[in-house]
Design an enzyme around this catalytic site. Structure first.
Site, PDB file in Angstrom:
ATOM      1  N   VAL A  48       6.202 104.188  -4.818  1.00  0.00           N
ATOM      2  CA  VAL A  48       6.232 103.372  -6.036  1.00  0.00           C
ATOM      3  C   VAL A  48       7.689 103.245  -6.469  1.00  0.00           C
ATOM      4  CG1 VAL A  48       5.526 103.261  -8.461  1.00  0.00           C
ATOM      5  CG2 VAL A  48       3.947 104.173  -6.746  1.00  0.00           C
ATOM      6  N   GLY A  62      11.327 109.509  -1.608  1.00  0.00           N
ATOM      7  CA  GLY A  62      10.651 110.665  -2.194  1.00  0.00           C
ATOM      8  C   GLY A  62       9.836 110.319  -3.420  1.00  0.00           C
ATOM      9  N   HIS A  63       9.588 109.041  -3.649  1.00  0.00           N
ATOM     10  CA  HIS A  63       8.907 108.600  -4.876  1.00  0.00           C
ATOM     11  C   HIS A  63       7.758 107.673  -4.521  1.00  0.00           C
ATOM     12  CE1 HIS A  63       8.562 106.755  -8.955  1.00  0.00           C
ATOM     13  NE2 HIS A  63       9.064 107.907  -9.326  1.00  0.00           N
ATOM     14  N   PHE A  64       6.696 108.030  -4.132  1.00  0.00           N
ATOM     15  CA  PHE A  64       6.131 109.341  -3.881  1.00  0.00           C
ATOM     16  C   PHE A  64       5.658 109.380  -2.443  1.00  0.00           C
ATOM     17  CE2 PHE A  64       5.416 108.381  -8.383  1.00  0.00           C
ATOM     18  CZ  PHE A  64       6.019 109.466  -8.988  1.00  0.00           C
TER      19      PHE A  64
END
Length: 136
Positions: free
Chosen positions: A51, A44-46
């Site tokens: 990243v 979920g990043h991103f």
């Protein structure tokens, strides 16, 4: 040391054992983590632009420092970060990157240790920090 050998000196286990390999050379602990894109922290990043979170980069530095001879003598002891200072993020780290670390001991007063760490992709500095931790 490979991932399996690191488990002999680090108390971390999957999914929080973040180093693929590490060694002590030239007065420094040096580590490597290949970012495959499948890591839990990238989900979920991103979305669409994965990243590695800065806190994960700092954790990889901290785990690398456990390879320092002064620290590794207390193998398998729980390691607790006590401070992060002078943290600077210079370049993002993402899938396909080989993240290499280098940590040097600044000061030791067991069970407390102060370390300077740097993380690179190729020759590019991605993160630098000074941090402290305690072995309990």
């Amino acid at each position: 040391m490979d991932h399996q050998e690191l488990m002999n000196i680090l108390p971390h286990r999957d999914p929080m054992l973040l180093l693929d390999r590490a060694e002590y050379r030239e007065q420094a602990a040096c580590g490597e983590k290949t970012i495959t894109g499948e890591e839990w922290f990238l989900k979920g990043h991103f979305p669409g632009n994965p990243v590695v979170p800065g806190v994960i980069l700092c954790e990889i530095l901290a785990q690398t420092s456990c390879v320092l001879p002064e620290v590794g003598a207390s193998s398998q002891a729980p390691v607790f970060l006590t401070g992060l200072e002078k943290v600077r993020f210079r370049r993002p780290v993402g899938p396909g990157d080989l993240f290499r670390t280098r940590c040097t001991l600044l000061r030791a007063k067991p069970p407390f240790f102060w370390v300077k760490g740097q993380g690179f992709v190729g020759d590019a500095l991605c993160v630098s920090a000074e941090f402290s931790f305690a072995l309990r």
